[in-house]
Write a protein that holds these residues in place. Structure first.
Motif, mmCIF file in Angstrom:
data_model
loop_
_atom_site.group_PDB
_atom_site.id
_atom_site.type_symbol
_atom_site.label_atom_id
_atom_site.label_comp_id
_atom_site.label_asym_id
_atom_site.label_seq_id
_atom_site.Cartn_x
_atom_site.Cartn_y
_atom_site.Cartn_z
ATOM 1 N N SER A 99 -11.141 -2.075 39.523
ATOM 2 C CA SER A 99 -10.433 -0.328 39.368
ATOM 3 C C SER A 99 -11.697 0.260 40.466
ATOM 4 O O SER A 99 -12.788 0.665 39.223
ATOM 5 N N VAL A 100 -11.245 1.482 40.895
ATOM 6 C CA VAL A 100 -12.551 2.361 41.436
ATOM 7 C C VAL A 100 -12.704 3.554 40.506
ATOM 8 O O VAL A 100 -11.330 3.780 39.808
ATOM 9 N N ARG A 101 -13.535 4.018 39.921
ATOM 10 C CA ARG A 101 -13.520 4.782 38.631
ATOM 11 C C ARG A 101 -13.712 6.496 39.582
ATOM 12 O O ARG A 101 -14.933 6.172 40.462
ATOM 13 N N THR A 102 -13.440 7.058 39.066
ATOM 14 C CA THR A 102 -13.607 8.312 40.176
ATOM 15 C C THR A 102 -14.164 9.501 39.229
ATOM 16 O O THR A 102 -14.122 9.712 37.647
#
Length: 102
Positions: A99-102
């Motif tokens: 998952s891409v963390r922002t």
């Protein structure tokens, strides 16, 4: 009409067959590039074509490229390639599941 790279490919095969048989006689890519007056990337392309298109068993190791002395040389290289493929596959799967963390 034969291209220059096609001619170099044949010369490269003959050279490896004659002077670099067996792992102990492997030759580095940069040395082949120098001998054949081509770029290292072209050496890699020619080796790939010899393997994929012409079915020539060019082996490789940490010391460079060589023509196999025995079938076991080929099996060793293929085994290394397969381990690499498994690693790439695992890495790809992990990336797709991340998952891409922002």
């Amino acid at each position: 009409m034969e291209t220059t790279l096609e001619r170099k490919k044949k010369e490269l095969y003959k050279y490896l067959f004659k002077y670099h048989r067996g792992k102990e006689n492997a030759v580095y890519c940069y040395q082949l590039a120098s001998i054949f007056c081509i770029e290292k990337k072209d050496v890699c392309k020619l080796i790939s074509k010899l393997r994929k298109v012409d079915g020539i068993p060019i082996c490789s190791c940490c010391c460079g490229y060589y023509y196999p002395e025995s079938y076991s040389d080929i099996v060793e290289v293929v085994s290394r390639f397969n381990k690499y493929l498994v690693t790439l596959s695992t890495t790809s799967a992990k990336l797709l599941n991340a998952s891409v963390r922002t």
